[in-house]
Design an enzyme around this catalytic site. Structure first.
Site, short mmCIF file in Angstrom:
data_model
loop_
_atom_site.label_atom_id
_atom_site.label_comp_id
_atom_site.label_asym_id
_atom_site.label_seq_id
_atom_site.Cartn_x
_atom_site.Cartn_y
_atom_site.Cartn_z
N ARG A 64 0.89 -1.70 0.17
CA ARG A 64 -0.11 0.19 -0.05
C ARG A 64 1.33 1.21 0.21
NH1 ARG A 64 -3.57 -3.07 3.74
NH2 ARG A 64 -2.07 -2.53 5.53
N GLU A 101 4.33 -9.73 15.12
CA GLU A 101 4.04 -10.23 16.52
C GLU A 101 4.45 -12.02 16.83
OE1 GLU A 101 -0.87 -9.83 18.19
OE2 GLU A 101 -0.94 -9.29 15.94
#
Lengths: 179, 179
Positions: A64, A101
Site C-alpha cells: 500500500r 507479533e
C-alpha cells in the site's frame, strides 16, 4: 479520538471491525483512493513534507505504500525505490529481518537502486508498531544513504511507533490514539 | 526483438535471467521507477490511453499495478479501485477465481467501490498470460460496470495474452515477442 489536520481525513478512512482478526479495528485507506479530493490532499501533504525534508529519492513499502509514493515520485520526478517482501525483487538485494507479533519477516531492496548521496523519504500508508518501516530505515542507513524522513498517512499512536522510530523524522497526517 | 514506441523503454527495463525460476527471463519494471524520465513517459502514455478510452475510474492490479495506476489517478483526479489477492481487502468483496500455471488463485474488489456508470481502465505493470487481468476485467463486467480499456507497460506477446483478452481494448507500451 483521531488527531489530524484541517481536512476531514478521518471521514475518508473506512473503519472495519474484527479485521484481519477478532478484536482488531482495521483502518482502511482504500476508501481514500476512491475520493480524488482525499487522495489529492494526502499527496499534497506528502509533497510538502518531501520538500521540507529535502529528499532526492523516495522509497515505498510494499504494497500500500506504493499507492502514495508513486504519485509523489511522478509529480516531483524523483527516483522511486521499492522495499519488498523477501523473494519479490529479481536483482541482487540488501536484506533485513525484523520481528512480527508472531515470528520473523524479511524485506529487501535492490542494491543497484541505492546510490551514494541519496536522501530518502520512506513512504507507507499506515504505521502501526513501526517494525517494518524501522527495518527499512535501518537498512538504508546501513547501506550508507540518509533517511531524511518517514511519511505515512495514518499513525496508530497507541501502538507506540514513535518510540520505535526515535531518531527518524516522522510525519503522519492523522493519528489514532485508541481503538 | 522488442517492439515499442519512440522512447527507449526497452533500455529502461532490466532483464533478469532465471527468475523466479530456472529458464525464465524476468522483465523487471522496477528499473523504470528509478528513472524519472522513463516513469514519466509511462504515466504520460497511460494518461493518453485513459483519455482515449474515456475512462472515469481506474482499477489497479496488486501489487506492481499500483505503481502506474496511482500516479494516473492522482493526476487525472479519478477514483482508484484496488484489485487484490484474496484476504487483503477488509470490506465486503466481489471475488473471482482463475487458473494459474499450477493451481488456482482468487482476486477481490470492494463491492462498495464499484458504482453504476463507471467506465474502468484496468492497469497493471506487465501482462504475461493475461489470466489475472482477464479475471479482473470479467469481475467488473459481471458487476455491471464497463471495462473500457486495459493498460500495461509491458506485454509478453509470446504468451498469447491477446487471445485471452479478446473483446477488451488492450494497450501495452512495449511488446516482447520471444524470450
Amino acid at each position: 479520538m483521531p488527531v489530524g489536520g484541517d481536512f476531514d481525513l478521518d471521514g475518508a478512512i473506512r473503519k472495519v471491525p474484527d479485521f484481519p482478526k477478532q478484536g482488531i479495528l482495521f483502518y482502511d485507506i482504500t476508501s481514500i483512493l476512491t475520493s480524488p479530493q482525499a487522495f489529492g490532499y494526502c499527496i499534497d501533504q506528502a509533497q510538502a513534507f518531501c520538500l521540507e525534508a529535502r529528499a532526492n529519492a523516495l522509497a515505498a513499502v510494499e504494497a500500500r505504500g506504493f499507492l502514495f509514493a508513486a504519485p509523489l515520485a511522478a509529480r516531483l520526478q524523483l527516483p522511486l525505490l521499492l522495499v519488498r517482501k523477501k523473494g519479490k525483487l529479481p536483482g541482487e538485494t540488501y536484506r533485513a529481518s525484523f520481528t512480527l507479533e508472531y515470528g520473523q519477516d524479511e524485506i529487501e531492496v535492490h542494491k543497484a537502486d541505492v546510490k551514494k548521496g541519496q536522501r530518502i523519504l520512506l513512504v507507507d500508508d499506515l504505521i502501526a508498531t513501526g517494525g517494518t518501516i524501522k527495518a527499512a530505515a535501518d537498512l538504508f542507513t546501513a547501506a550508507g544513504v540518509t533517511v531524511t524522513g518517514i511519511f505515512a498517512v495514518v499513525g496508530l499512536s497507541f501502538l507506540s511507533y514513535e518510540k520505535v522510530l526515535e531518531g527518524y523524522e516522522v510525519r503522519t497526517l492523522i493519528q489514532y490514539h485508541g481503538e
